[in-house]
Design a protein around this motif. Structure first.
Motif, PDB file in Angstrom:
ATOM      1  N   VAL A  86       0.783  -1.144   0.032  1.00  0.00           N
ATOM      2  CA  VAL A  86       0.042   0.032   0.104  1.00  0.00           C
ATOM      3  C   VAL A  86       0.869   1.083  -0.031  1.00  0.00           C
ATOM      4  CG1 VAL A  86      -1.836   1.342   1.262  1.00  0.00           C
ATOM      5  CG2 VAL A  86      -1.873  -1.113   1.189  1.00  0.00           C
ATOM      6  N   LEU A  87       0.830   2.093  -0.966  1.00  0.00           N
ATOM      7  CA  LEU A  87       1.473   3.292  -0.961  1.00  0.00           C
ATOM      8  C   LEU A  87       0.710   4.523  -0.964  1.00  0.00           C
ATOM      9  CD1 LEU A  87       4.254   4.835  -1.801  1.00  0.00           C
ATOM     10  CD2 LEU A  87       3.354   4.623  -4.207  1.00  0.00           C
ATOM     11  N   VAL A  88       1.086   5.462   0.007  1.00  0.00           N
ATOM     12  CA  VAL A  88       0.447   6.644   0.067  1.00  0.00           C
ATOM     13  C   VAL A  88       1.392   7.872  -0.349  1.00  0.00           C
ATOM     14  CG1 VAL A  88      -0.711   8.303   2.073  1.00  0.00           C
ATOM     15  CG2 VAL A  88      -0.558   5.672   2.487  1.00  0.00           C
ATOM     16  N   CYS A  89       0.991   8.257  -1.223  1.00  0.00           N
ATOM     17  CA  CYS A  89       2.008   9.621  -1.894  1.00  0.00           C
ATOM     18  C   CYS A  89       1.030  10.374  -2.699  1.00  0.00           C
ATOM     19  CB  CYS A  89       2.709   8.916  -2.789  1.00  0.00           C
ATOM     20  SG  CYS A  89       3.904   9.743  -3.574  1.00  0.00           S
ATOM     21  N   GLN A  90       1.474  11.788  -2.489  1.00  0.00           N
ATOM     22  CA  GLN A  90       0.676  12.992  -3.522  1.00  0.00           C
ATOM     23  C   GLN A  90       1.837  13.406  -4.312  1.00  0.00           C
ATOM     24  OE1 GLN A  90      -2.981  15.079  -1.465  1.00  0.00           O
ATOM     25  NE2 GLN A  90      -1.149  15.916  -0.906  1.00  0.00           N
ATOM     26  N   SER A  91       2.877  12.907  -4.412  1.00  0.00           N
ATOM     27  CA  SER A  91       3.676  13.334  -5.479  1.00  0.00           C
ATOM     28  C   SER A  91       4.202  12.143  -6.354  1.00  0.00           C
ATOM     29  CB  SER A  91       5.125  13.790  -4.723  1.00  0.00           C
ATOM     30  OG  SER A  91       4.997  14.822  -3.776  1.00  0.00           O
ATOM     31  N   PRO A  92       3.206  11.546  -7.325  1.00  0.00           N
ATOM     32  CA  PRO A  92       3.448  10.495  -8.046  1.00  0.00           C
ATOM     33  C   PRO A  92       4.670  11.054  -9.308  1.00  0.00           C
ATOM     34  CG  PRO A  92       1.372  11.521  -8.576  1.00  0.00           C
ATOM     35  CD  PRO A  92       1.978  12.176  -7.303  1.00  0.00           C
ATOM     36  N   ASP A  93       5.195   9.864  -9.619  1.00  0.00           N
ATOM     37  CA  ASP A  93       6.078  10.074 -10.886  1.00  0.00           C
ATOM     38  C   ASP A  93       5.288  10.441 -12.134  1.00  0.00           C
ATOM     39  OD1 ASP A  93       8.417  10.035  -9.083  1.00  0.00           O
ATOM     40  OD2 ASP A  93       9.024   8.125 -10.302  1.00  0.00           O
ATOM     41  N   TYR A  94       4.377   9.957 -12.217  1.00  0.00           N
ATOM     42  CA  TYR A  94       3.419   9.901 -13.597  1.00  0.00           C
ATOM     43  C   TYR A  94       2.255   9.674 -13.206  1.00  0.00           C
ATOM     44  CZ  TYR A  94       7.964   8.082 -15.092  1.00  0.00           C
ATOM     45  OH  TYR A  94       9.147   7.808 -15.528  1.00  0.00           O
ATOM     46  N   LEU A  95       1.171  10.521 -13.951  1.00  0.00           N
ATOM     47  CA  LEU A  95      -0.324  10.277 -13.870  1.00  0.00           C
ATOM     48  C   LEU A  95      -0.909   8.884 -13.977  1.00  0.00           C
ATOM     49  CD1 LEU A  95      -1.694  13.599 -15.961  1.00  0.00           C
ATOM     50  CD2 LEU A  95      -1.607  13.086 -13.416  1.00  0.00           C
ATOM     51  N   SER A  98      -0.017   3.654 -11.632  1.00  0.00           N
ATOM     52  CA  SER A  98       0.167   3.862 -10.324  1.00  0.00           C
ATOM     53  C   SER A  98       1.363   3.755  -9.894  1.00  0.00           C
ATOM     54  CB  SER A  98      -1.005   3.224  -9.433  1.00  0.00           C
ATOM     55  OG  SER A  98      -0.532   1.649  -9.391  1.00  0.00           O
ATOM     56  N   SER A  99       1.683   4.589  -9.062  1.00  0.00           N
ATOM     57  CA  SER A  99       3.253   4.636  -8.374  1.00  0.00           C
ATOM     58  C   SER A  99       3.350   3.417  -7.547  1.00  0.00           C
ATOM     59  CB  SER A  99       3.361   5.993  -7.413  1.00  0.00           C
ATOM     60  OG  SER A  99       3.327   7.168  -8.135  1.00  0.00           O
ATOM     61  N   SER A 100       2.435   2.742  -7.182  1.00  0.00           N
ATOM     62  CA  SER A 100       2.714   1.620  -6.337  1.00  0.00           C
ATOM     63  C   SER A 100       2.995   0.233  -7.186  1.00  0.00           C
ATOM     64  CB  SER A 100       1.571   1.048  -5.559  1.00  0.00           C
ATOM     65  OG  SER A 100       0.173   0.896  -6.497  1.00  0.00           O
ATOM     66  N   CYS A 101       2.551   0.408  -8.314  1.00  0.00           N
ATOM     67  CA  CYS A 101       3.063  -0.690  -9.421  1.00  0.00           C
ATOM     68  C   CYS A 101       4.649  -0.522  -9.756  1.00  0.00           C
ATOM     69  CB  CYS A 101       2.349  -0.517 -10.680  1.00  0.00           C
ATOM     70  SG  CYS A 101       0.473  -0.967 -10.539  1.00  0.00           S
ATOM     71  N   ILE A 102       5.024   0.845  -9.984  1.00  0.00           N
ATOM     72  CA  ILE A 102       6.316   1.320 -10.315  1.00  0.00           C
ATOM     73  C   ILE A 102       7.184   0.683  -9.007  1.00  0.00           C
ATOM     74  CG2 ILE A 102       7.875   3.032 -10.681  1.00  0.00           C
ATOM     75  CD1 ILE A 102       5.736   4.634 -11.867  1.00  0.00           C
ATOM     76  N   PHE A 116      -1.622  -1.042  -4.471  1.00  0.00           N
ATOM     77  CA  PHE A 116      -2.543   0.104  -4.775  1.00  0.00           C
ATOM     78  C   PHE A 116      -2.074   1.358  -4.094  1.00  0.00           C
ATOM     79  CE2 PHE A 116      -4.631  -1.978  -1.129  1.00  0.00           C
ATOM     80  CZ  PHE A 116      -4.885  -0.771  -0.534  1.00  0.00           C
ATOM     81  N   ASP A 117      -2.450   2.546  -4.581  1.00  0.00           N
ATOM     82  CA  ASP A 117      -2.085   3.990  -4.191  1.00  0.00           C
ATOM     83  C   ASP A 117      -3.220   4.357  -3.193  1.00  0.00           C
ATOM     84  OD1 ASP A 117      -0.043   3.426  -5.928  1.00  0.00           O
ATOM     85  OD2 ASP A 117      -0.208   5.296  -6.799  1.00  0.00           O
ATOM     86  N   ILE A 118      -2.809   5.339  -2.414  1.00  0.00           N
ATOM     87  CA  ILE A 118      -3.761   6.074  -1.716  1.00  0.00           C
ATOM     88  C   ILE A 118      -3.446   7.472  -1.753  1.00  0.00           C
ATOM     89  CG2 ILE A 118      -4.506   6.686   0.687  1.00  0.00           C
ATOM     90  CD1 ILE A 118      -4.713   3.922   1.663  1.00  0.00           C
ATOM     91  N   SER A 119      -4.031   8.378  -2.557  1.00  0.00           N
ATOM     92  CA  SER A 119      -3.606   9.579  -2.671  1.00  0.00           C
ATOM     93  C   SER A 119      -4.129  10.516  -1.693  1.00  0.00           C
ATOM     94  CB  SER A 119      -4.087  10.275  -4.112  1.00  0.00           C
ATOM     95  OG  SER A 119      -3.627  11.618  -4.297  1.00  0.00           O
ATOM     96  N   LEU A 120      -3.509  10.677  -0.601  1.00  0.00           N
ATOM     97  CA  LEU A 120      -3.818  11.662   0.461  1.00  0.00           C
ATOM     98  C   LEU A 120      -2.494  12.100   0.921  1.00  0.00           C
ATOM     99  CD1 LEU A 120      -6.324  10.065   2.816  1.00  0.00           C
ATOM    100  CD2 LEU A 120      -6.299  12.205   1.596  1.00  0.00           C
ATOM    101  N   GLY A 121      -2.575  13.546   1.786  1.00  0.00           N
ATOM    102  CA  GLY A 121      -1.302  14.197   2.238  1.00  0.00           C
ATOM    103  C   GLY A 121      -1.327  13.789   3.528  1.00  0.00           C
TER     104      GLY A 121
END
Length: 376
Positions: A86-95, A98-102, A116-121
């Protein structure tokens, strides 16, 4: 607010990574009119000190990778045992993707590991803990790697003194596993989506992509702060009032829900928005001064998504503690508090990630992807 008690999860370990580059507020005296008294006043009130920031093409995901690899190595975790990332991030490398796959690919995790990603600050780490505990309580996963990271320093121009000096970059990795013991964790979460525009980066998504027609749009506010359309807009007084209203109540609610008194909590981990906010939240919530601190802000700045994880690694890595209360709040507007047990946890502290020996320029990256278009 949503209250839930989740059982049978054990937080095994945590570590935090910050980038090598350090900015000291004392070196930015020019932004305080070269006035030592004005600088010292800001340091006393806001807590300005040092902050670690990424440079070149280093991103939050690079920090996340370094944190995850360090925890896996330090704890001798078998990568094949991790069944969810589980990745929590608001600064993804790409739109997309999902950053979790990277991150999954970089960490060489099993193809049987869900990601999967969670987009929260600022509230994101608490939400991440809640999600991981939910996965384990439901039987959907047994060994989960929670990675949280952000590079908020990249969301503003250095000449913007309202935002830029507040933020430092960091990432953490937390390993949580199934336990046959009860080990109850208590969560109280909430959202006020009507305040979605109080903390926002307006341009860069699909609503307002950054293209030539808007890329140079900028404004200078009354205080001389420079704002570009792709920078973070922070309505400071609105956010301060929101925090003073919500955070102390949230702390009280999770205490009542967990049926614990302040005396039974060994440490209160409060989101390091700045010194003034931390101290006011603690005062209103009647938290003893020896059970919380704003020191992490002065050492690392506001780490956004990773803020409370940085506090755990910075303030508690040499302390024997059992129950902690985590309180986080911010962008969304959203908030969350949790009472969790970290007895016998491995705490890797805060480590520094060295700058990569070689990085790619923007043009090199653009030409690489242009070639991919051609070949595709």
């Amino acid at each position: 607010m949503s209250n839930v008690c989740l059982k049978n999860s054990c937080i095994k370990g945590i570590t935090t990574i910050v980038p090598e580059n350090i900015i000291n507020i004392d070196d930015e005296i020019k932004y305080f009119d070269n006035n030592t008294k004005k600088l010292e006043r800001a340091k006393r009130m806001i807590g300005f000190g040092k902050r670690h920031v990424v440079m070149g093409d280093t991103t939050a995901i690079d920090l996340c990778e370094a944190a995850a690899n360090k925890l896996i190595t330090d704890m001798s975790i078998d990568r094949n045992d991790i069944d969810a990332l589980v990745l929590v991030c608001q600064s993804p490398d790409y739109l997309l993707p999902s950053s979790s796959c990277i991150l999954h690919g970089r960490l060489s995790l099993s193809p049987n590991c869900a990601t999967f990603d969670i987009s929260l600050g600022c509230s994101g780490y608490v939400y991440g803990l809640w999600m991981v505990h939910s996965l384990i309580a439901s039987g959907a996963a047994k060994n989960v790697l929670l990675v949280a990271g952000d590079a908020p320093s990249t969301h503003s121009n250095v000449a913007n003194r309202k935002c830029n000096p507040l933020f430092g970059d960091a990432a953490s990795a937390t390993y949580i596993t199934y336990s046959s013991e009860d080990n109850s964790a208590y969560f109280s979460l909430g959202t006020d989506g009507k305040g979605w525009d109080r903390i926002i980066v307006p341009a860069g998504g699909r609503k307002l992509p950054i293209k030539e027609d808007i890329v140079n749009i900028s404004e200078v506010d009354a205080a001389g702060n420079v704002w570009f359309i792709g920078d973070e807009i922070l309505h400071g007084m609105d956010v301060f009032n929101f925090t003073m209203d919500v955070a102390p109540k949230n702390i009280k609610q999770v205490l009542e829900f967990s049926q614990k008194d302040i005396s039974e909590i060994d440490y209160f981990v409060i989101h390091q928005a700045n010194k003034q906010i931390v101290e006011n939240v603690a005062r209103i919530a009647n938290i003893p001064s020896d059970k919380t601190s704003s020191e992490t802000f002065s050492k690392y700045g506001n780490n956004s998504t990773n803020s409370v994880a940085t506090v755990i690694c910075d303030q508690l890595n040499n302390n024997i503690v059992n129950h902690i209360l985590i309180s986080a709040f911010g962008v969304g507007l959203s908030w969350g508090a949790a009472v969790v047990n970290i007895k016998d946890i491995y705490n890797g502290g805060v480590s520094v990630m060295k700058n990569p020996s070689k990085s790619s320029t923007r043009m090199e990256q653009a030409l690489y992807w242009a070639k991919q278009f051609k070949e595709g």
